[in-house]
Design a protein around this motif. Structure first.
Motif, PDB file in Angstrom:
ATOM      1  N   ASP A  72     -42.546  31.164  48.753  1.00  0.00           N
ATOM      2  CA  ASP A  72     -43.145  32.402  49.266  1.00  0.00           C
ATOM      3  C   ASP A  72     -44.470  32.083  49.928  1.00  0.00           C
ATOM      4  OD1 ASP A  72     -44.791  34.836  49.339  1.00  0.00           O
ATOM      5  OD2 ASP A  72     -43.130  35.767  48.267  1.00  0.00           O
ATOM      6  N   CYS A  73     -44.525  32.227  51.254  1.00  0.00           N
ATOM      7  CA  CYS A  73     -45.729  31.892  52.006  1.00  0.00           C
ATOM      8  C   CYS A  73     -46.474  33.136  52.505  1.00  0.00           C
ATOM      9  CB  CYS A  73     -45.366  30.982  53.187  1.00  0.00           C
ATOM     10  SG  CYS A  73     -44.804  29.349  52.675  1.00  0.00           S
ATOM     11  N   THR A  74     -46.294  34.235  51.789  1.00  0.00           N
ATOM     12  CA  THR A  74     -47.007  35.461  52.162  1.00  0.00           C
ATOM     13  C   THR A  74     -48.461  35.429  51.710  1.00  0.00           C
ATOM     14  OG1 THR A  74     -46.355  36.560  50.099  1.00  0.00           O
ATOM     15  CG2 THR A  74     -44.873  36.803  51.993  1.00  0.00           C
ATOM     16  N   GLY A  75     -48.792  34.489  50.816  1.00  0.00           N
ATOM     17  CA  GLY A  75     -50.137  34.421  50.269  1.00  0.00           C
ATOM     18  C   GLY A  75     -50.283  35.170  48.968  1.00  0.00           C
ATOM     19  N   VAL A  76     -49.237  35.849  48.536  1.00  0.00           N
ATOM     20  CA  VAL A  76     -49.288  36.613  47.290  1.00  0.00           C
ATOM     21  C   VAL A  76     -49.209  35.684  46.082  1.00  0.00           C
ATOM     22  CG1 VAL A  76     -48.118  38.353  45.893  1.00  0.00           C
ATOM     23  CG2 VAL A  76     -48.312  38.663  48.371  1.00  0.00           C
TER      24      VAL A  76
END
Length: 222
Positions: A72-76
């Motif tokens: 997950d590269c959304t930064g979440v």
């Protein structure tokens, strides 16, 4: 105690003593499920006077390990791990990429806590992208990995003992087990413990250590 993440490490050698440079790959989100397949291989034999074949133990087959991880590269999940191409390449370099130094892909160790430790080689690496930026760049991916157990030729020779027609066993001791108990488990006869103790050079065979590996050689029956 904080959350422990699964780690995937690469090695140059099948004895898993020479790690490749760099840190192991730490998964961003631990798998929900892990499938660990074990099998036993039998030779089917049918006596002349029998109507059905019986199974004679041949060997324990190679284990398989498979699981899915989410990147997950959304930064979440990790605020600094937001580049999908870097994440995929880092993982590929460890488990998939051909290494000219050893003329093959790396050997791989999958470690999660103290209970899951698997040493093997990659079988499949499948990536499914599930979330994208407006420009089409992927933000999230599911990576399906499967590995096959690897046993070094040196260790395999210890187990197989090809010069003997009998089967040799490599047994890992569980804390509290005695040598007669192990002999009874392997051969249904506790009286072979003297031969096993001599073969492994054991002086104090009553105090075995948990995790200790012993070779149970072909037995000379009196």
């Amino acid at each position: 105690m904080g959350l422990e993440h699964m780690k995937i490490a690469g090695y140059y050698d099948g004895d898993f003593t020479n790690p490749i440079p760099g840190d192991p790959y730490k998964v961003m989100i631990n798998p929900n499920t892990i499938k660990w397949n074990r099998k036993i291989i039998y030779n089917k034999q049918r006596p002349i006077d029998a109507s059905k074949a019986s199974q004679k133990y041949k060997n324990s087959g190679i284990d398989d390990l498979s699981f899915d991880i989410v990147i997950d590269c959304t930064g979440v999940v990790f605020s600094k791990r937001v580049d999908m191409a870097t994440e995929i390449k880092t993982l590929e370099d460890i488990v998939y990429k051909y290494d000219g130094k050893i003329h093959r892909p790396n050997f791989v160790k999958v470690q999660w806590g103290s209970n899951i430790s698997f040493k093997g080689v990659l079988k499949t690496f499948n990536t499914t992208y599930t979330l994208f930026k407006p420009d089409g760049s992927p933000l999230r991916a599911k990576v399906s990995l499967s590995f096959e157990e690897y046993v070094s030729p040196k260790k395999k020779c210890k187990v197989e003992k090809k010069e003997s027609p009998d089967i040799t066993h490599l047994v890992e001791v569980v804390e509290g087990e005695s040598l007669p108990q192990l002999c009874n488990k392997v051969w249904n006869n506790p009286l072979y413990y003297v031969q096993v103790a001599n073969y492994n050079g054991l002086n104090k065979f009553r105090n075995l250590k948990g995790g200790q590996e012993l070779i149970f050689p072909p037995i000379i029956k009196s």
